[in-house]
Design a protein around this motif. Structure first.
Motif, short mmCIF file in Angstrom:
data_model
loop_
_atom_site.label_atom_id
_atom_site.label_comp_id
_atom_site.label_asym_id
_atom_site.label_seq_id
_atom_site.Cartn_x
_atom_site.Cartn_y
_atom_site.Cartn_z
N PHE A 252 3.71 -13.63 -11.01
CA PHE A 252 2.06 -13.63 -11.27
C PHE A 252 1.40 -13.82 -9.98
O PHE A 252 0.43 -13.63 -9.18
N SER A 253 1.93 -15.23 -9.58
CA SER A 253 1.35 -15.58 -8.31
C SER A 253 1.52 -14.86 -7.05
O SER A 253 0.64 -14.54 -6.35
N GLY A 254 2.70 -14.20 -6.90
CA GLY A 254 3.00 -13.40 -5.90
C GLY A 254 2.08 -11.88 -5.98
O GLY A 254 1.66 -11.57 -4.93
N VAL A 255 1.80 -11.59 -7.12
CA VAL A 255 0.87 -10.41 -7.25
C VAL A 255 -0.34 -10.85 -6.88
O VAL A 255 -1.25 -9.85 -6.38
N ALA A 256 -0.83 -11.90 -7.37
CA ALA A 256 -2.21 -12.43 -6.71
C ALA A 256 -2.25 -12.49 -5.23
O ALA A 256 -3.27 -12.18 -4.67
N LEU A 257 -1.21 -12.92 -4.82
CA LEU A 257 -1.31 -13.24 -3.29
C LEU A 257 -1.27 -11.62 -2.52
O LEU A 257 -1.96 -11.56 -1.47
N VAL A 258 -0.44 -10.67 -3.11
CA VAL A 258 -0.62 -9.37 -2.55
C VAL A 258 -2.05 -8.77 -2.81
O VAL A 258 -2.32 -7.97 -1.88
N MET A 259 -2.65 -9.09 -3.98
CA MET A 259 -4.02 -8.47 -3.92
C MET A 259 -4.91 -9.09 -2.89
O MET A 259 -5.69 -8.32 -2.56
N PRO B 22 -5.52 2.44 0.95
CA PRO B 22 -5.86 0.93 0.85
C PRO B 22 -5.44 0.38 -0.32
O PRO B 22 -4.90 1.10 -1.56
N PHE B 23 -5.01 -0.77 -0.29
CA PHE B 23 -4.29 -1.67 -1.25
C PHE B 23 -3.04 -1.00 -1.62
O PHE B 23 -2.59 -0.91 -2.80
N GLY C 220 6.53 5.77 4.03
CA GLY C 220 5.74 4.37 4.52
C GLY C 220 4.69 4.22 5.22
O GLY C 220 3.77 3.90 4.91
N ILE C 221 5.01 5.20 6.40
CA ILE C 221 3.90 5.15 7.55
C ILE C 221 2.44 5.85 7.08
O ILE C 221 1.51 5.20 7.08
N ILE C 222 2.78 6.93 6.19
CA ILE C 222 1.64 7.57 5.76
C ILE C 222 0.95 6.65 4.51
O ILE C 222 -0.14 6.44 4.41
N LEU C 223 1.90 6.15 3.52
CA LEU C 223 1.44 5.40 2.45
C LEU C 223 0.74 4.24 2.74
O LEU C 223 -0.13 3.78 2.01
N ARG C 224 0.98 3.66 3.94
CA ARG C 224 0.44 2.37 4.30
C ARG C 224 -0.90 2.44 4.60
O ARG C 224 -1.84 1.45 4.74
N PHE D 125 -0.01 -2.15 -0.92
CA PHE D 125 1.16 -3.08 -1.40
C PHE D 125 0.94 -3.61 -2.88
O PHE D 125 1.92 -3.91 -3.37
N PHE D 126 -0.51 -3.53 -2.93
CA PHE D 126 -0.85 -3.89 -4.50
C PHE D 126 -0.35 -2.82 -5.35
O PHE D 126 0.15 -3.12 -6.31
N LEU D 127 -0.47 -1.53 -4.76
CA LEU D 127 -0.06 -0.55 -6.06
C LEU D 127 1.56 -0.59 -6.17
O LEU D 127 1.76 -0.42 -7.10
N LYS D 128 1.95 -0.80 -4.86
CA LYS D 128 3.31 -0.67 -4.90
C LYS D 128 3.95 -2.05 -5.70
O LYS D 128 5.01 -1.70 -6.59
N CYS D 129 3.37 -3.07 -5.62
CA CYS D 129 3.67 -4.33 -6.36
C CYS D 129 3.46 -4.16 -7.84
O CYS D 129 4.49 -4.35 -8.80
N GLY D 130 2.49 -3.28 -8.03
CA GLY D 130 2.13 -2.96 -9.41
C GLY D 130 3.16 -1.80 -10.16
O GLY D 130 3.54 -2.07 -11.29
N PHE D 131 3.72 -1.07 -9.58
CA PHE D 131 4.71 0.11 -9.71
C PHE D 131 5.84 -0.68 -10.07
O PHE D 131 6.72 -0.52 -10.93
N LEU D 132 6.38 -1.71 -9.17
CA LEU D 132 7.47 -2.46 -9.21
C LEU D 132 7.54 -3.19 -10.44
O LEU D 132 8.52 -3.28 -11.14
#
Length: 160
Positions: free
Chosen positions: A24-31, A92-93, A85-89, A95-102
């Motif tokens: 949860f802490s990691g998700v918050a930092l990514v956000m 906006p957000f 990845g180049i296009i996806l980056r 990495f947050f979306l990626k983290c949420g998906f994982l």
């Protein structure tokens, strides 16, 4: 593992809860955009690896199947992420979306890995099973040819 046991003993918090709080802490930092690349990769690998270890040591097979399914989905997602990845980056957000998906893939209440596997990966594997088998056969044939070539080359060099 010893560090987790020590931390758990000193804080009185179970290891599984420590891992969840870290997640949860990691998700918050990514956000917040802090260390998002590293944290996303750690969340996608460290927690599932720990839980996979726990599943291997448990009695039942359901959790083993869940984590094996997660790793199949994670691998497929990483292949897509490497190429797009180049296009996806730019999104906006991302990495947050990626983290949420994982997290969706790994969290036991969602069983997202099982849903993604059954809905997307398995049908594609079944659809392309013949081509995959042919690719494996071609690769095996090429390896045999390479092995024969190397043996012939070594045998020819020994004669000289």
């Amino acid at each position: 593992m010893e560090a987790l046991n020590t931390l758990s003993a000193k804080t009185g918090v179970p290891i599984k809860s420590l891992m969840q709080y870290t997640l949860f802490s990691g998700v918050a930092l990514v956000m917040l955009g802090i260390g998002q690349t590293y944290i996303t990769n750690i969340i996608g690998v460290a927690y599932p690896a720990f839980m996979s270890f726990m599943a291997l040591e448990s009695e039942g097979l359901d959790d083993d199947k869940q984590w094996l399914t997660y790793w199949v989905c994670f691998g497929a997602f990483n292949i897509i992420d490497q190429f797009a990845g180049i296009i996806l980056r730019i999104i906006p957000f991302y990495f947050f979306l990626k983290c949420g998906f994982l997290v969706y893939l790994m969290h036991p209440s969602f069983l997202g890995a099982t849903q993604v596997y059954n809905s997307f990966i398995l049908p594609r594997m079944n659809e392309y099973a013949h081509q995959i088998e042919q690719l494996e056969k071609n690769a095996a044939d090429l390896l045999k040819q390479g092995e024969k070539f190397a043996k012939d080359k070594v045998a020819g060099d020994k004669k000289d």
